[in-house]
Scaffold this active site. Structure first.
Site, PDB file in Angstrom:
ATOM      1  N   CYS A  84       2.419 -13.396 -11.154  1.00 37.53           N
ATOM      2  CA  CYS A  84       3.720 -14.214 -10.426  1.00 37.53           C
ATOM      3  C   CYS A  84       2.989 -15.321 -10.108  1.00 37.53           C
ATOM      4  O   CYS A  84       1.928 -15.709  -9.288  1.00 37.53           O
ATOM      5  CB  CYS A  84       4.515 -13.296  -9.729  1.00 37.53           C
ATOM      6  SG  CYS A  84       4.859 -11.857  -9.792  1.00 37.53           S
ATOM      7  N   GLU A 134       5.879 -12.942 -20.710  1.00 39.53           N
ATOM      8  CA  GLU A 134       5.459 -11.792 -20.977  1.00 39.53           C
ATOM      9  C   GLU A 134       7.175 -11.171 -20.502  1.00 39.53           C
ATOM     10  O   GLU A 134       7.297 -10.674 -19.592  1.00 39.53           O
ATOM     11  CB  GLU A 134       4.840 -11.286 -19.577  1.00 39.53           C
ATOM     12  CG  GLU A 134       4.117  -9.756 -19.483  1.00 39.53           C
ATOM     13  CD  GLU A 134       3.671  -9.886 -17.944  1.00 39.53           C
ATOM     14  OE1 GLU A 134       2.809  -8.916 -18.389  1.00 39.53           O
ATOM     15  OE2 GLU A 134       4.073 -10.016 -17.058  1.00 39.53           O
ATOM     16  N   GLY A 155       4.777  -3.287 -21.210  1.00 34.84           N
ATOM     17  CA  GLY A 155       4.915  -1.850 -20.836  1.00 34.84           C
ATOM     18  C   GLY A 155       4.021  -1.515 -20.019  1.00 34.84           C
ATOM     19  O   GLY A 155       4.451  -0.547 -19.363  1.00 34.84           O
ATOM     20  N   HIS A 193       1.673  -0.843 -15.604  1.00 33.66           N
ATOM     21  CA  HIS A 193       2.499  -1.023 -14.687  1.00 33.66           C
ATOM     22  C   HIS A 193       4.153  -0.231 -14.186  1.00 33.66           C
ATOM     23  O   HIS A 193       5.010  -0.652 -14.068  1.00 33.66           O
ATOM     24  CB  HIS A 193       2.826  -2.686 -14.000  1.00 33.66           C
ATOM     25  CG  HIS A 193       1.039  -3.381 -14.186  1.00 33.66           C
ATOM     26  ND1 HIS A 193       1.564  -4.621 -14.940  1.00 33.66           N
ATOM     27  CD2 HIS A 193       0.002  -2.964 -13.491  1.00 33.66           C
ATOM     28  CE1 HIS A 193      -0.514  -4.733 -14.457  1.00 33.66           C
ATOM     29  NE2 HIS A 193      -0.713  -4.328 -14.308  1.00 33.66           N
ATOM     30  N   ARG A 212       1.146  -5.497 -23.282  1.00 33.43           N
ATOM     31  CA  ARG A 212      -0.060  -5.090 -21.993  1.00 33.43           C
ATOM     32  C   ARG A 212      -0.094  -3.684 -21.970  1.00 33.43           C
ATOM     33  O   ARG A 212       1.950  -3.209 -21.503  1.00 33.43           O
ATOM     34  CB  ARG A 212       0.683  -5.794 -21.621  1.00 33.43           C
ATOM     35  CG  ARG A 212      -0.636  -6.226 -19.925  1.00 33.43           C
ATOM     36  CD  ARG A 212       0.238  -7.331 -18.765  1.00 33.43           C
ATOM     37  NE  ARG A 212      -0.371  -7.761 -18.059  1.00 33.43           N
ATOM     38  CZ  ARG A 212      -0.411  -8.390 -17.234  1.00 33.43           C
ATOM     39  NH1 ARG A 212       0.294  -8.814 -16.454  1.00 33.43           N
ATOM     40  NH2 ARG A 212      -1.813  -8.992 -16.307  1.00 33.43           N
ATOM     41  N   ALA A 258      -6.268 -14.475 -13.906  1.00 32.63           N
ATOM     42  CA  ALA A 258      -4.771 -13.863 -13.098  1.00 32.63           C
ATOM     43  C   ALA A 258      -5.722 -15.264 -11.826  1.00 32.63           C
ATOM     44  O   ALA A 258      -5.776 -16.298 -11.924  1.00 32.63           O
ATOM     45  CB  ALA A 258      -3.782 -13.207 -12.634  1.00 32.63           C
ATOM     46  N   CYS A 299     -13.117 -17.347  -6.936  1.00 30.76           N
ATOM     47  CA  CYS A 299     -12.005 -16.439  -6.150  1.00 30.76           C
ATOM     48  C   CYS A 299     -12.572 -15.854  -5.302  1.00 30.76           C
ATOM     49  O   CYS A 299     -13.957 -15.174  -5.587  1.00 30.76           O
ATOM     50  CB  CYS A 299     -11.032 -15.611  -7.305  1.00 30.76           C
ATOM     51  SG  CYS A 299     -10.154 -14.277  -6.721  1.00 30.76           S
ATOM     52  N   CYS A 316      -3.362 -20.847  -2.433  1.00 33.44           N
ATOM     53  CA  CYS A 316      -4.337 -19.885  -2.746  1.00 33.44           C
ATOM     54  C   CYS A 316      -5.695 -20.249  -1.548  1.00 33.44           C
ATOM     55  O   CYS A 316      -5.407 -21.206  -0.867  1.00 33.44           O
ATOM     56  CB  CYS A 316      -5.419 -20.552  -3.755  1.00 33.44           C
ATOM     57  SG  CYS A 316      -7.198 -19.812  -4.253  1.00 33.44           S
ATOM     58  N   ASP A 355     -20.512 -30.462  13.905  1.00 34.67           N
ATOM     59  CA  ASP A 355     -20.122 -29.306  14.281  1.00 34.67           C
ATOM     60  C   ASP A 355     -21.347 -28.769  15.613  1.00 34.67           C
ATOM     61  O   ASP A 355     -22.153 -29.473  15.645  1.00 34.67           O
ATOM     62  CB  ASP A 355     -20.296 -28.555  13.455  1.00 34.67           C
ATOM     63  CG  ASP A 355     -19.410 -26.792  13.783  1.00 34.67           C
ATOM     64  OD1 ASP A 355     -18.436 -26.691  12.788  1.00 34.67           O
ATOM     65  OD2 ASP A 355     -19.673 -26.484  14.983  1.00 34.67           O
ATOM     66  N   HIS A 378     -15.159 -19.821  11.255  1.00 35.29           N
ATOM     67  CA  HIS A 378     -15.515 -18.866  11.664  1.00 35.29           C
ATOM     68  C   HIS A 378     -16.066 -17.354  10.794  1.00 35.29           C
ATOM     69  O   HIS A 378     -16.102 -15.842  11.103  1.00 35.29           O
ATOM     70  CB  HIS A 378     -13.829 -18.080  12.686  1.00 35.29           C
ATOM     71  CG  HIS A 378     -13.449 -18.172  11.023  1.00 35.29           C
ATOM     72  ND1 HIS A 378     -12.580 -19.412  10.919  1.00 35.29           N
ATOM     73  CD2 HIS A 378     -12.739 -17.134  10.436  1.00 35.29           C
ATOM     74  CE1 HIS A 378     -11.670 -19.019   9.463  1.00 35.29           C
ATOM     75  NE2 HIS A 378     -11.238 -17.656   9.613  1.00 35.29           N
TER      76      HIS A 378
END
Lengths: 650, 650
Positions: A31, A104, A171, A173, A223, A321, A345, A363, A420, A428
């Site tokens: 998505c 899809e 199909g 999910h 799928r 993804a 990721c 992201c 810094d 953090h």
């Protein structure tokens, strides 16, 4: 740099039906919030991945008919010629870089929210949607079945017209074909219910009809959620029997996991709960049942693991993804041996939360994700800045400051000073990533640290160096960017401990956590204290632990884990004196550390410009703080850099 | 019919600044889900109200700048020329019928969700959004204040370019100007914070600047939430002082109530909690403080009450959101004395839930609301049907069947037979409207009963007449519409009672309510039993009573009422035997009563067509059931009447 030979296998082409996948990197459907509503954003976002080397790039779920309307969520659609024209923008962008484009095709059945159509969802049998029980499906008649299969064929023909190379009969999910397969949702007594052969009939017929219609032109992909068939009452033998029955008709199996139903939340597993490659064990049975090429996913960012899994034969193609969002150029970087440029990721699932809750993907690691069209940002290319001859002082080397410095350097600034007060860069994230389950979040700092090193001739990094306003004014830079972050507000009780210090050790005794934010920090501090064997109480104004974690798919898994570990829930008391604990971790809220910024605004001396980025302007999610640092650097030679340029819509 | 003289006052023109309101009917700003995203739907929806006699028609909240982005909710926008072009469609549609067009220029401040922009919201002081505490505002600098005021002026100029006659400086409902006014959200120590004069400065300056920019062309309206200033810490004297200070600059006061903050949910009060005209007492202080025209709202549908309130001077103009949705032609019907045609709002707040949660407005009473463009439906005009010479038998005189019969007659069918097994028409609304707080829902039946009488030469209504398939086949009609509704599933324990029978009396003893739907019925049954003095336990899978009632603004008021009355909450047990009660009201779920439909499909005999509408196809919300009956009648001469035509998008 050159590629390691052991990764060559990832660049072997693979025939899938009538088309050829140029390599083993495949962006599976995911998505975006774009659908056909923002077609230019859709095209630019998907096209960027093709440019970055993905061998195939797919849409998100794409509705085949108005009976599968998922508003308020955003799906793609292929209902008419207008949709064809909109999605053709995407296939053209993908084809321009030699990749295949996949669509899809989807019918949600009982899972379609149908808030736009006002029609009841269609399903094998009449029952309520588990998540929205005020929505009850219409049990499909045989005429309904034939009509929706016709719609699937018509959508597939439109997909051909739009230029797609791979067409799904989706199909997994818990959507319509899986609802027919499952005896829990299919209570029919006709030819489409009862026996396994009857329950499999809808899906098999749909695959067969789509194959007949477009199988000479396109690869037919299916799928399937490998682990959730069992959760849906389909026993493993039946699952394998279905795959064997469909196999002659299918060119490519896309193995996913998870279900919409119940608590079965293995899909899009956050790093808090799942390690890279975690899906491989769940899909082995599928491998055994098919002779066709198979895609597997699992947040792959490590080329060694990818190559191992392909070489072992467990999967043929690396599906992706989230890693393709975090780095659209991951395949190109592996291809060229530029391993240290791969932006991995972190598994935070901000992408998921934004595509759904905000309806525009974003992201944490890749500030340009979703911004390709609307802000014109390319993740790897940067326009030279008109004022690149200036010295820039960035005060604060947290994520926003690091990102800003890096983008400034990529835009041609040759004297960027990143300073810094702390002994290390990272802000953090340094303490955050040491809390339970958040280790992968350190990749935010790791990747930027490496880029700072690569850009060391342009960026000077200085740590252990506090700066006051007078020093900043006399530093010698013309432009100052204040990126001093934010602090958790605390005070008023000697037992109070700020979240910043939790990972370094807690005073002895029972612990109370105050959470006023409802996202990751309060919950992570609670989990940390539980891990130390403490009695822990979580005090918040919420009806559950950390409600925002439901947007990232973390809540449903984290809460049982915390409950099992003994976490007790309580409301926020009106007075801290009412809290019976030895230690109170105070995550009620943050305030920007903006004093330096205001001092410089009040007296800029000879400075040409003073800006601020990240939490220093407003405490926010890490993704937005990094975005903000990136944005300023992209727009620093614009007419009004302090204010975001208005983006394109559409 | 002619109008009663006592209503003439509602048709007196009124000067508001440089423009003239042609009568006293004013559609105040309200959400639709259209914004500038569906400009054709926006134009057709608003234009219909102008056609129906509303003297002024406004947009929903309309963002003045990208710093006030409210995604995932849909606002209108006036950020650029593209937005101007889109909203011009609306002003043209409104002007075509002689009405004024208004635009509610809006800055959400801390209340802007900002999920599209990725920027932090701006606010007087840094604090978290109460509803989404992971969103923290950026405290505005003086430069930010000036820039956003500039943006307000620029948006007002664009409003002029788009053709608007009334421009708002919207402050109520806890948005930015009200955030400055409130000492709870304004902690500033500069010229914009502290004293009343300082806290009022932002709003007054904005009004003054907009007035200077466009006050010769447009009326300047200010919407203010009369009762929530106090809840926001603004004492009544200060509220009145603000109105007096602004009064010389304002042409029209739009008095609303309620706030986004806290539990202060008086705005859009559902009929469950508030009677028609309920806001008048809350706004009296505003009347006393202003010499300018004033609008008041309060779900007015009774022309007597409207005229009384205008004649008394309490308000000058009847503001309306929901009644204008339920009947866009309400003013025209009063004007022409067609009182029995007024379709009164039932106060269910489906409009609110759909504009927000589904992002496309809809209405229980008016099936055409929101469908003016996309399905081409006019609430008062109906195209003659090509097959109007047929006899139609509608089996079931519930809301869907009644609606279908009425629309068929309006389309020229001369022999419609509306047959029900029950002694009266109305279906489930008969018992539903007798549950606590749902009395106004009877208007659904009342209005249709009156229309059936008006159309009695075309529609024959027969009650107390059960029909089986054989009788239907031999009835003499060519077309049959099955509208037999749905039933609450129940059985398995002698203590079980179906919701249908609750209003007629309950067996003695303690009561348990099982709610599997999460909307109105379970909660209403519980309230009914509490009203009888019973001990009541509410069993559900939900974390609160009736979660969908949060979408209709009913939950936040109903739950405390139920808690005060003693309602106890419990989970759904795995076995009914575990429930300790004498009576169990079983609202776990409904099933369609579709046997007759399937029998007729299997053996239609000589019937030309068999259709079904409403809950008979799938149990659903009343709004959707009525919509479905309406839809079939609109499309009964189309190529495939059983399937909804694909709607226009945009």
């Amino acid at each position: 740099m050159t590629r390691e030979a052991r990764h060559d296998i990832l660049f072997e082409p693979l025939a899938i039906g009538p088309v050829t996948l140029p390599n083993r990197f495949y962006q599976v459907p995911h998505c975006t919030g774009f659908g056909v509503t923002k077609p230019a954003s859709q095209a630019a976002f998907r096209g960027m991945k093709a440019e970055g080397g993905w061998g195939a790039v797919c849409t998100e779920y794409c509705s085949i008919s108005p009976s599968s309307d998922d508003e308020p969520y955003v799906s793609a659609r292929l209902w008419d010629d207008e949709d064809v024209a909109r999605l053709r923008l995407m296939t053209e962008a993908v084809h321009a870089h030699g990749a295949l484009a996949g669509v899809e095709l989807w019918h949600g059945g009982l899972g379609a929210n149908a808030r736009e159509s006002r029609l009841p969802p269609l399903a094998p049998s009449q029952m309520a949607n588990e998540h929205t029980p005020w929505v009850v499906a219409q049990a499909m008649t045989v005429a309904d079945i034939e009509r929706e299969q016709d719609a699937w064929v018509a959508a597939a023909r439109r997909a051909v017209a739009a230029g797609f190379d791979i067409v799904y009969v989706y199909g997994s999910h818990s959507y319509l074909p899986a609802q027919f397969l499952s005896p829990l949702t299919n209570l029919r007594t006709d030819a489409y219910g009862g026996s396994f052969a009857n329950r499999a009939r809808f899906w098999l017929e749909a695959i067969e009809r789509v194959r007949e219609a477009v199988g000479e032109r396109c690869a037919i992909a299916v799928r399937i959620a490998a682990d959730s068939l069992a959760a849906a009452g389909v026993d493993p033998d039946e699952g394998a029997a279905f795959v064997r029955a469909a196999d002659p008709l299918v060119d490519l199996w896309d193995a996913a996991v998870g279900a919409e139903a119940g608590e079965h939340r293995t899909d899009s597993g956050a790093s808090r709960h799942f390690a890279q490659g975690y899906q491989i064990e769940l899909t082995r049975w599928l491998r055994a049942a098919t002779s066709k090429p198979m895609i597997g996913v699992g947040r792959y960012t490590d080329p060694d693991l990818m190559a191992d899994h392909v070489r072992s034969g467990a999967i043929d193609v690396i599906g992706s993804a989230r890693p393709s969002i975090a780095d659209p150029f991951l395949p190109a970087k592996v291809r060229d041996g530029r391993y240290d440029e791969i932006r991995e990721c972190i598994g935070c699932n901000q992408c998921y939360s934004r595509a759904n809750y905000g309806r525009h993907i974003g992201c944490t690691q890749n500030a340009t994700a979703g911004e390709e069209h609307r802000r014109g940002w390319h993740p790897e290319r940067f326009a030279p800045a008109a004022n690149a001859d200036r010295d820039v002082l960035v005060v604060g080397a947290g994520p926003a400051g690091m990102e800003c410095a890096i983008v400034l350097a990529r835009r041609g600034f040759r004297r960027v000073h990143l300073v810094d007060a702390a002994p290390d860069v990272g802000g953090h994230v340094g303490w955050l990533a040491r809390l339970p389950g958040l280790g992968d979040w350190a990749r935010v700092v790791d990747w930027r640290r490496i880029q700072l090193r690569r850009l060391r001739r342009q960026i000077e990094v200085i740590t252990n160096q506090p700066l006051d306003a007078a020093t900043v004014r006399s530093y010698g830079a013309e432009i100052v960017v204040v990126a001093t972050g934010s602090r958790w507000l605390t005070g008023g009780d000697p037992r109070l401990v700020a979240p910043e210090s939790v990972a370094d050790g807690l005073p002895a005794g029972a612990v109370a956590v105050l959470d006023g934010e409802g996202y990751l920090v309060g919950a992570a501090c609670a989990e940390h204290a539980l891990g130390l064997g403490r009695r822990v109480t979580y005090h918040s104004p919420f009806d559950r632990v950390a409600p925002f974690l439901d947007e990232t798919l973390e809540g449903v898994l984290l809460r049982p884990r915390l409950a099992t570990a003994g976490l007790a829930l309580a409301p926020l008391p009106s007075s801290l004196a009412d809290i019976n604990a030895d230690v109170i971790i105070d995550a009620r809220g943050r305030r920007s550390d903006e004093a330096l910024y205001h001092e410089l605004c009040d007296d800029p001396g000879d400075l040409e410009a003073v800006y601020r980025v990240g939490d220093c302007a407003a405490p926010r999610m890490l993704a937005d703080a990094i975005f903000d640092g990136h944005r300023l650097a992209r727009e620093i030679d614009g007419p009004q850099p302090a204010v975001a340029r208005v983006w394109l819509r559409g």
